[in-house]
Every structure is written in C-alpha cells, then in structure tokens.
Design a protein around this motif. Structure first.
Motif, PDB file in Angstrom:
ATOM      1  N   SER A  23       0.836  -1.195   0.000  1.00  0.00           N
ATOM      2  CA  SER A  23       0.000   0.000   0.000  1.00  0.00           C
ATOM      3  C   SER A  23       0.875   1.250   0.000  1.00  0.00           C
ATOM      4  O   SER A  23       2.097   1.175   0.025  1.00  0.00           O
ATOM      5  N   GLN A  24       0.204   2.413   0.010  1.00  0.00           N
ATOM      6  CA  GLN A  24       0.824   3.739  -0.075  1.00  0.00           C
ATOM      7  C   GLN A  24       1.729   3.837  -1.290  1.00  0.00           C
ATOM      8  O   GLN A  24       2.949   3.797  -1.206  1.00  0.00           O
ATOM      9  N   ARG A  25       1.086   4.015  -2.396  1.00  0.00           N
ATOM     10  CA  ARG A  25       1.788   4.106  -3.676  1.00  0.00           C
ATOM     11  C   ARG A  25       2.618   5.380  -3.767  1.00  0.00           C
ATOM     12  O   ARG A  25       2.201   6.453  -3.319  1.00  0.00           O
ATOM     13  N   ARG A  26       3.812   5.264  -4.342  1.00  0.00           N
ATOM     14  CA  ARG A  26       4.644   6.440  -4.591  1.00  0.00           C
ATOM     15  C   ARG A  26       3.991   7.315  -5.664  1.00  0.00           C
ATOM     16  O   ARG A  26       3.348   6.801  -6.579  1.00  0.00           O
ATOM     17  N   LYS A  27       4.172   8.597  -5.566  1.00  0.00           N
ATOM     18  CA  LYS A  27       3.589   9.505  -6.549  1.00  0.00           C
ATOM     19  C   LYS A  27       4.501   9.618  -7.755  1.00  0.00           C
ATOM     20  O   LYS A  27       5.225  10.599  -7.942  1.00  0.00           O
ATOM     21  N   ILE A  31      -1.376   7.689 -11.409  1.00  0.00           N
ATOM     22  CA  ILE A  31      -1.725   6.686 -10.397  1.00  0.00           C
ATOM     23  C   ILE A  31      -2.737   5.716 -10.987  1.00  0.00           C
ATOM     24  O   ILE A  31      -3.798   6.103 -11.458  1.00  0.00           O
ATOM     25  N   TYR A  33      -3.336   1.441 -10.060  1.00  0.00           N
ATOM     26  CA  TYR A  33      -3.800   0.689  -8.900  1.00  0.00           C
ATOM     27  C   TYR A  33      -3.183   1.284  -7.642  1.00  0.00           C
ATOM     28  O   TYR A  33      -2.077   1.802  -7.646  1.00  0.00           O
ATOM     29  N   THR A  34      -3.960   1.211  -6.548  1.00  0.00           N
ATOM     30  CA  THR A  34      -3.540   1.834  -5.292  1.00  0.00           C
ATOM     31  C   THR A  34      -3.112   0.821  -4.239  1.00  0.00           C
ATOM     32  O   THR A  34      -2.534   1.200  -3.223  1.00  0.00           O
ATOM     33  N   LYS A  35      -3.399  -0.443  -4.459  1.00  0.00           N
ATOM     34  CA  LYS A  35      -3.029  -1.480  -3.497  1.00  0.00           C
ATOM     35  C   LYS A  35      -2.878  -2.803  -4.239  1.00  0.00           C
ATOM     36  O   LYS A  35      -3.556  -3.049  -5.239  1.00  0.00           O
ATOM     37  N   LEU A  76       7.837  -4.214  -7.236  1.00  0.00           N
ATOM     38  CA  LEU A  76       6.782  -3.330  -6.734  1.00  0.00           C
ATOM     39  C   LEU A  76       7.263  -2.520  -5.535  1.00  0.00           C
ATOM     40  O   LEU A  76       6.937  -1.342  -5.387  1.00  0.00           O
ATOM     41  N   THR A  80       7.274   1.201  -6.690  1.00  0.00           N
ATOM     42  CA  THR A  80       5.884   1.643  -6.638  1.00  0.00           C
ATOM     43  C   THR A  80       5.329   1.892  -5.240  1.00  0.00           C
ATOM     44  O   THR A  80       4.655   2.881  -5.014  1.00  0.00           O
ATOM     45  N   PHE A  81       5.592   0.986  -4.287  1.00  0.00           N
ATOM     46  CA  PHE A  81       4.947   1.094  -2.985  1.00  0.00           C
ATOM     47  C   PHE A  81       5.933   1.351  -1.855  1.00  0.00           C
ATOM     48  O   PHE A  81       7.067   0.870  -1.886  1.00  0.00           O
TER      49      PHE A  81
END
Length: 393
Positions: A23-27, A31, A33-35, A76, A80-81
């Motif tokens: 979770s908590q995707r990098r900006k 954006i 998928y978020t999780k 990931l 990403t996360f």
C-alpha cells in the motif's frame, strides 16, 4: 533494499508466503492501482501466486509462477509502494520505505496460518470460524466451539471487513509507544471489542481504548463485558461527542453511524487531536438536504429520494475533501455489501500532509458554492482552513 530482497527471496525459496499487502503508492506518473494483495494458489496442481491489483473501481488478477512472483514483488517495492505487510507461518513482516528509500523491516509474531491453496477456496477471514474468540462468544456471534450462528453471519462478516480495514492502516499508527483510540457513538460495541481484540490480543499492542455513547444502559452492559473479558485498557463512558474533552492526544478515532452532524463533531475532534488514523461510517446525513440548491440539478433534486441520496453522497465528498485539505489522505470504501444496509460507505483517513492544499481548497469551494451549502465541518474547523471566499448561506 538488499535486506528486503533477501527476505523476499528466502520466503520464495521456502514457499512460506501466506499473504502480502502492498500500500501507499509512490507519486510517480499516473496513479493506477492503489493497493496490491498477494496470496498463494494452486492451479493445475502447481503452486502459483495470485496478485490482485486494486483500482478505484475494479480489481484485476494475475497469476504468476514462484520465480515471476518473487521478481514482481521485489519490483513493486523498489518502484511503486512504500509500505507492505508480508505474513508467513513464522512471522509477520511490516515493510516501511522512506522517501529516500531507507527500508525498515519490523518482525512481529505471526497472525495467520497457512490454509488450502485451492483457487476457489473458502474466504479467509482475520477471525476464522472454527476458532473460538471470547468476545464473539460473549456477544452471541459464535458458540463455544467457534461455530458462527447462521443468523449472525452477516455481523461476523462485517466485523472481519472492519478488521481488514484496520489491518491496512496499522503502518500509519505510531509504532514506538502505546496507542490511544476513541470510538465515538460505540453503541453495542461489536467493532470496539473487535478492534481491541485484534490490536491488543493478536497484534500485542499496548492500548488505551475509550468507547463513548449517550445510552447509559448500553455503556453499563459493555463495561461489564469488558471486565469479564479482562480487557483492562478498554473503558466505556456515557457522554456526548461534542463535549468530550478527557484526552489531549488520540492516535485513532473511530465513529460508526454517528447520526448527522455528530459525525462532523467526531471528525473535528480527530483533526484537532492530530489523530494518525480516522475511520468513519456516517449516518443520516440531513444537513445538506435542507441546504442544497442548484437550479441546473432540478431534475434530480425535485425527487425526494434522489435528493436524499445525493445529499448524503455530497456530504461525504465534502468531508473527505476537507480532511484532505487539513492534512489527511482519504479514501471512501465500501464497508459492507449494499444488500445488508445502504449505510455502507466508510471514510478512511490517514495522516499525510497535502502537497496541493491550494488546489484542493479551490476545488472544495467551487463544489460547495455550486451546491450553495454551508457544511458543519467547515464552520467547526474554520481556524484550520484557508480563508473562504465562498457565498454566505
């Protein structure tokens, strides 16, 4: 990152993964998928790992071989996360990655047991049927053998859905000290007891939990049950949300089905406490119903039932946007299936200062002024918000 790569490789070699949640995707970029949730599955008698990519309005699945899954999971985390929870039979590993890519791996006691790998296996709950849980037995949801009563299965699923949401926000809570949690409008306290059990008994966190409600008889019953269960740091008090001032610092605020602007009073308390996490299921949103006025929307607003539903959705949209402006990152989630109750939207907010406060405030004012509304939460938190240039209502 090297320690994280080694951990993932070790888990892959041992085939010990029970589940993982990122979770908590990098900006970075657009954006999507978020999780991402990962679990082992057996397909054609071969071990695979199913990746579930959660978008705003859909979930896409991808099944990968063990080697592909190891590479994908590592990638990931690297790109990403920033947070993750990896569960194995030996331990739970909480992954925290800073903006400068400093990795922290917190090892905790295991909370899950390996189950069947059948692709269509029975849903795994945080509180599993067949394992007696004292508070569920006392509340009449399961018997002493751990079997859930048929008439209480909806409540059993609701409790587990709530705990899934709590599981997701654990990384946002303080890790180095006891937690203080307040449940406003706790009622019969099914979820208050569930929250205490999960965090104190299963996660072994030191807690101070307060349940507040106006009904003295309900509070007395909950207090007796907490004493019977030996939940020593769980207290129940009779009181009004707006008048409660016992605590100066609270880490997590829960408000489930607080009626109308009582929800806003609880949200104001949470913001002023600088709470790390807010979980709110609003109820009976009447305030905007009497205020909203937009001639262009007359085809919708001229029908009472449509106006009521629109006003409720607009109220929650306003609450979420104001929380974003005041230093939170919010999500609106389906709490339980619509077939069980229409009051099924949960506002989940975690402390995360906004990088675009001015833009969010402009968006909010435009929406508010279009509806000609004067929301309680904005008025209550006026000193925490930028100066308003909206219309007077």
């Amino acid at each position: 990152m090297e320690a994280l790569r080694k951990l993932i490789h070790q888990i892959a070699e041992e085939e010990s993964l029970i589940s993982a949640t990122l979770s908590q995707r990098r900006k970075t970029g657009e954006i999507l998928y978020t999780k991402v949730q990962i679990k082992p599955v057996e397909i054609k008698k071969t071990l695979n790992y199913q990746f579930a990519f959660h978008y705003s309005n859909k979930v896409l699945h991808e099944n990968l071989s063990p080697s592909e899954a190891e590479e994908r999971l590592t990638g990931l985390f690297e790109t990403t996360f920033r947070q993750g929870l990896i569960c194995t039979p030996e331990a739970d590993y909480q992954i925290l990655i800073s903006k400068k890519f400093k990795v922290s791996i917190l090892t905790k006691s295991p909370t899950k047991q390996a189950g069947s790998l059948s692709h269509n296996r029975k849903k795994q709950y945080i509180l599993e049927e067949g394992t007696p849980v004292p508070f569920l037995v006392e509340l009449g949801i399961m018997n002493e053998d751990g079997k859930v009563y048929a008439k209480r299965y909806d409540k059993f699923k609701q409790i587990n859905r709530f705990l899934e949401m709590v599981q997701d926000i654990i990384p946002f809570l303080p890790q180095d000290r006891p937690l203080t949690i307040v449940d406003f409008g706790c009622g019969k306290s099914y979820l208050t007891f569930a929250l205490y059990h999960y965090l104190s008994v299963e996660q072994r966190r030191t807690l101070n939990v307060v349940g507040l409600d106006l009904k003295a008889d309900v509070i007395e019953h909950c207090s007796l049950l907490a004493k019977k269960l030996e939940y020593k740091n769980l207290r129940f008090l009779v009181g009004d949300i707006a008048e409660y001032d016992e605590l100066s610092q609270v880490d997590m605020v829960v408000t489930l089905h607080a009626c109308d602007t009582a929800t806003d009073a609880a949200l104001e308390k949470a913001v002023r406490w600088d709470a790390s996490v807010i979980l709110s299921v609003p109820c009976c949103q009447h305030e905007l119903f009497a205020q909203v006025e937009a001639p262009v929307m007359e085809p919708l607003l001229s029908h009472g039932i449509l106006k009521e539903r629109f006003s409720a959705l607009a109220t929650d949209a306003i609450r979420a946007k104001l929380l974003d402006i005041m230093g939170y990152k919010t999500q609106l989630l389906e709490f339980i299936d619509m077939e069980h109750t229409p009051k099924n939207i949960l506002i989940r907010a975690v402390k995360a200062p906004s990088e675009h406060r001015d833009r969010l405030w402009a968006e909010y004012q435009a929406f508010r002024d279009f509806l000609q509304a004067s929301p309680y939460l904005e008025r209550a938190c006026a000193d925490l918000l930028p100066p308003s240039k909206g219309v007077e209502v």
